[in-house]
Write a protein that holds these residues in place. Structure first.
Motif, PDB file in Angstrom:
ATOM      1  N   GLU A 160      39.963  36.522  20.240  1.00 25.23           N
ATOM      2  CA  GLU A 160      40.680  35.540  21.576  1.00 25.23           C
ATOM      3  C   GLU A 160      39.714  34.377  21.626  1.00 25.23           C
ATOM      4  O   GLU A 160      40.374  33.137  21.624  1.00 25.23           O
ATOM      5  CB  GLU A 160      41.245  36.239  22.566  1.00 25.23           C
ATOM      6  CG  GLU A 160      42.472  35.256  23.218  1.00 25.23           C
ATOM      7  CD  GLU A 160      43.681  35.524  22.532  1.00 25.23           C
ATOM      8  OE1 GLU A 160      44.671  34.913  23.178  1.00 25.23           O
ATOM      9  OE2 GLU A 160      43.847  36.051  21.415  1.00 25.23           O
ATOM     10  N   SER A 171      49.793  37.828  24.321  1.00 28.75           N
ATOM     11  CA  SER A 171      49.053  38.234  23.282  1.00 28.75           C
ATOM     12  C   SER A 171      49.587  39.560  23.048  1.00 28.75           C
ATOM     13  O   SER A 171      49.963  40.482  23.736  1.00 28.75           O
ATOM     14  CB  SER A 171      47.682  38.425  23.014  1.00 28.75           C
ATOM     15  OG  SER A 171      47.212  38.760  21.969  1.00 28.75           O
ATOM     16  N   ARG A 229      39.853  32.512  18.612  1.00 27.92           N
ATOM     17  CA  ARG A 229      41.478  31.722  18.374  1.00 27.92           C
ATOM     18  C   ARG A 229      41.946  30.568  19.236  1.00 27.92           C
ATOM     19  O   ARG A 229      42.342  29.653  18.886  1.00 27.92           O
ATOM     20  CB  ARG A 229      42.598  32.876  18.515  1.00 27.92           C
ATOM     21  CG  ARG A 229      43.848  32.576  18.190  1.00 27.92           C
ATOM     22  CD  ARG A 229      44.825  33.731  18.230  1.00 27.92           C
ATOM     23  NE  ARG A 229      45.181  33.760  19.512  1.00 27.92           N
ATOM     24  CZ  ARG A 229      46.207  33.506  20.332  1.00 27.92           C
ATOM     25  NH1 ARG A 229      46.908  32.400  19.604  1.00 27.92           N
ATOM     26  NH2 ARG A 229      46.298  33.770  21.577  1.00 27.92           N
TER      27      ARG A 229
END
Length: 205
Positions: free
Chosen positions: A103, A90, A106
């Motif tokens: 995260e 990332s 996601r």
């Protein structure tokens, strides 16, 4: 809220008291993700039939639906699941205080849509983590008897749940860690390989 620009064809078991007699289905447009979670639970099955939906996105949504309707044991660990849920690449700094909140959503880290109490993300290649499974066993932490420990220093993020019960309302604290990584592994018959299953701890140096 996350908007979902597609339609679901929803089919209800008969009889269903909220629908007129003989009506076996209805078409609705679902916008907020949390509304999707609330609506799907009582459904018998869901067919996703939007021609503009990519195969990858369709599979993600079907995974959500499978999680909602699962009643037996949790899905067995796979190489793909570990790559998706643990390995990170990332642009967001690992020290960002909102790293886990973003995260975890996601990467869809949850236990059948219930918030995971804690989770580790690792900034390393899957191949490097997989090699750890061939390291000798070491004494582990958190009540786990045997772990494999990394031979190199690895950076990661430790996420700990602070509030929330179900996705997408889970809130986490984010702690950047750098040190020795402890993982568990198991043999996977389908592919004939030993694969990493879970990250137990990052022992800071």
């Amino acid at each position: 809220c996350l908007s979902l620009p597609f339609s679901f064809s929803l089919h209800f078991p008969s009889p269903f008291p909220l629908l007129p007699s003989g009506n076996m289905g209805t078409l609705i447009n679902v916008q907020p993700l949390f509304l999707l979670f609330l609506l799907l639970k009582p459904l018998q099955f869901v067919r996703i039939n939007d021609s503009y939906l990519s195969d990858e996105r369709r599979e993600e949504l079907e995974d959500y639906i499978d999680d909602l309707h699962a009643t037996g044991p949790t899905k067995p660990p796979t190489k793909e699941a570990f790559k998706t849920h643990v390995i990170i690449d990332s642009e967001m700094p690992l020290t960002d205080e909102d790293y886990c909140n973003l995260e975890m959503k996601r990467k869809r880290v949850h236990n059948r849509l219930y918030c995971a109490k804690e989770h580790f993300f690792l900034q390393a290649s899957y191949e490097d983590i997989e090699e750890m499974c061939y390291n000798i066993f070491v004494k582990c932490t958190n009540g786990i008897r045997k772990c494999h420990r990394s031979r190199q220093i690895i950076s990661g993020v430790h996420c700990v749940l602070t509030s929330g019960i179900m996705m997408p309302f889970c809130e986490y604290t984010s702690s950047f860690k750098e040190g020795w990584v402890f993982i568990t592994c198991q043999w996977e018959d389908d592919i004939g390989e030993i694969i990493p299953v879970s990250v137990i701890d990052i022992l800071a140096i």
